[in-house]
Design a protein around this motif. Structure first.
Motif, mmCIF file in Angstrom:
data_model
loop_
_atom_site.group_PDB
_atom_site.id
_atom_site.type_symbol
_atom_site.label_atom_id
_atom_site.label_comp_id
_atom_site.label_asym_id
_atom_site.label_seq_id
_atom_site.Cartn_x
_atom_site.Cartn_y
_atom_site.Cartn_z
ATOM 1 N N LEU A 16 -43.543 7.092 29.114
ATOM 2 C CA LEU A 16 -43.539 5.899 28.282
ATOM 3 C C LEU A 16 -42.192 5.185 28.232
ATOM 4 C CD1 LEU A 16 -45.762 7.262 25.396
ATOM 5 C CD2 LEU A 16 -46.423 5.793 27.285
ATOM 6 N N ILE A 17 -41.321 5.459 29.210
ATOM 7 C CA ILE A 17 -40.039 4.776 29.309
ATOM 8 C C ILE A 17 -40.051 3.906 30.567
ATOM 9 C CG2 ILE A 17 -37.551 5.115 29.626
ATOM 10 C CD1 ILE A 17 -38.382 5.996 26.918
ATOM 11 N N ASP A 18 -39.598 2.660 30.431
ATOM 12 C CA ASP A 18 -39.577 1.801 31.613
ATOM 13 C C ASP A 18 -38.289 2.016 32.415
ATOM 14 O OD1 ASP A 18 -37.512 0.369 30.384
ATOM 15 O OD2 ASP A 18 -38.790 -1.299 29.791
ATOM 16 N N ALA A 19 -38.116 1.256 33.480
ATOM 17 C CA ALA A 19 -36.977 1.428 34.382
ATOM 18 C C ALA A 19 -35.643 1.162 33.685
ATOM 19 C CB ALA A 19 -37.131 0.505 35.586
ATOM 20 N N ASN A 20 -35.650 0.397 32.596
ATOM 21 C CA ASN A 20 -34.419 0.091 31.864
ATOM 22 C C ASN A 20 -34.140 1.073 30.733
ATOM 23 O OD1 ASN A 20 -33.930 -2.244 33.423
ATOM 24 N ND2 ASN A 20 -35.420 -3.368 32.185
ATOM 25 N N GLY A 21 -34.974 2.105 30.608
ATOM 26 C CA GLY A 21 -34.772 3.102 29.556
ATOM 27 C C GLY A 21 -35.361 2.724 28.215
ATOM 28 N N ASN A 22 -36.192 1.683 28.170
ATOM 29 C CA ASN A 22 -36.826 1.256 26.917
ATOM 30 C C ASN A 22 -38.242 1.834 26.811
ATOM 31 O OD1 ASN A 22 -34.634 -0.490 26.215
ATOM 32 N ND2 ASN A 22 -35.406 -1.928 27.733
ATOM 33 N N TYR A 23 -38.664 2.085 25.582
ATOM 34 C CA TYR A 23 -40.029 2.572 25.380
ATOM 35 C C TYR A 23 -41.039 1.491 25.755
ATOM 36 C CZ TYR A 23 -38.822 6.953 23.233
ATOM 37 O OH TYR A 23 -38.359 8.220 23.032
ATOM 38 N N ILE A 24 -42.111 1.907 26.392
ATOM 39 C CA ILE A 24 -43.221 0.995 26.672
ATOM 40 C C ILE A 24 -44.059 0.926 25.399
ATOM 41 C CG2 ILE A 24 -45.263 0.598 28.085
ATOM 42 C CD1 ILE A 24 -43.813 2.235 30.304
ATOM 43 N N MET A 25 -44.104 -0.242 24.807
ATOM 44 C CA MET A 25 -44.736 -0.408 23.501
ATOM 45 C C MET A 25 -46.154 -0.944 23.651
ATOM 46 S SD MET A 25 -42.138 0.455 21.571
ATOM 47 C CE MET A 25 -42.198 -0.206 19.908
ATOM 48 N N GLU A 26 -47.018 -0.534 22.719
ATOM 49 C CA GLU A 26 -48.322 -1.171 22.577
ATOM 50 C C GLU A 26 -48.065 -2.525 21.922
ATOM 51 O OE1 GLU A 26 -51.438 -0.202 23.526
ATOM 52 O OE2 GLU A 26 -50.416 1.436 24.544
ATOM 53 N N PRO A 27 -48.788 -3.568 22.327
ATOM 54 C CA PRO A 27 -48.500 -4.897 21.772
ATOM 55 C C PRO A 27 -48.930 -5.033 20.310
ATOM 56 C CG PRO A 27 -50.386 -4.974 23.252
ATOM 57 C CD PRO A 27 -49.830 -3.587 23.350
ATOM 58 N N ALA A 28 -48.278 -5.958 19.628
ATOM 59 C CA ALA A 28 -48.663 -6.291 18.257
ATOM 60 C C ALA A 28 -50.081 -6.866 18.264
ATOM 61 C CB ALA A 28 -47.684 -7.305 17.672
ATOM 62 N N TYR A 29 -50.785 -6.731 17.146
ATOM 63 C CA TYR A 29 -52.136 -7.285 17.078
ATOM 64 C C TYR A 29 -52.504 -7.583 15.627
ATOM 65 C CZ TYR A 29 -53.653 -2.619 15.581
ATOM 66 O OH TYR A 29 -53.804 -1.438 14.901
ATOM 67 N N GLY A 30 -53.502 -8.439 15.468
ATOM 68 C CA GLY A 30 -54.003 -8.783 14.141
ATOM 69 C C GLY A 30 -55.523 -8.727 14.123
ATOM 70 N N ILE A 31 -56.072 -8.321 12.998
ATOM 71 C CA ILE A 31 -57.523 -8.182 12.823
ATOM 72 C C ILE A 31 -57.965 -9.079 11.666
ATOM 73 C CG2 ILE A 31 -59.410 -6.591 12.302
ATOM 74 C CD1 ILE A 31 -58.071 -5.868 14.885
#
Length: 195
Positions: A125-140
């Motif tokens: 879950l880490i990308d090439a730049n060392g950042n976490y791959i996040m689930e996108p924000a969402y609204g219901i």
């Protein structure tokens, strides 16, 4: 109107980790310590007997502050499924009818900021730049229209949930590194009905 600020220390956090020496299997490890802090504001406003508005807003910071024996978590890794910001807004309007019945319309919108699914799977879950791959924000968005006769013990309603048909993950685990699969529980799609 209510407001709260909170701070907590989470000792002996347990996480399931898949290690290089145990491919395909997860081990429970002691991830040491975490810190949870934030603020929450909520309110209800009723300008008259028929109309009500409500809201909540939350700012949350939850991260690991000690690693313990965990190998796949970095210091200050975020807790899984703990978005930094979230908010809800709702309303209800009730209209008395000439027959003595009531007609009520209500709606709510809930929003969650982006979030990490599983900090313990850092290698995946880490990308090439060392950042976490996040689930996108969402609204219901949910809504309901209800008819209730005077002096009756029944009501009729039509309703809809997730009316914007948002797709979001609300559980599961990632096994792409070993099996090539990402096991995820997807949130319920748009639904409409009557009761």
């Amino acid at each position: 109107l209510n407001a709260a600020a909170f701070f907590g220390i989470y000792d002996d956090v347990q996480v399931a980790e898949e290690l290089d020496e145990t491919p395909g299997f997860q081990l429970m490890r002691n991830a040491g310590e975490g810190e949870i802090k934030g603020v929450e504001v909520e309110g209800i406003w009723t300008p008259n007997k028929s109309f009500t508005l409500n809201f909540t807003a939350t700012r949350l910071l939850a991260a690991y502050t000690e690693l313990g024996r965990a190998q796949n978590i970095r210091l200050n890794s975020p807790f899984a499924y703990a978005p930094d910001k979230s908010a809800t807004f709702g309303f209800q309007y009730q209209q008395p009818l000439a027959s003595g019945a009531n007609l009520t319309v209500a709606g709510s919108y809930g929003w969650r900021d982006e979030y990490v699914r599983d900090a313990a799977h850092q290698r995946i879950l880490i990308d090439a730049n060392g950042n976490y791959i996040m689930e996108p924000a969402y609204g219901i968005f949910n809504a309901r229209l209800m008819y209730e006769p005077e002096d009756a013990n029944w009501q009729l309603a039509v309703w809809g949930t997730n009316l914007t048909d948002e797709q979001y993950v609300n559980g599961g685990f990632d096994a792409r590194q070993v099996w090539g699969y990402d096991f995820a529980t997807i949130g319920r799609p748009r639904e409409v009905g009557a009761s």
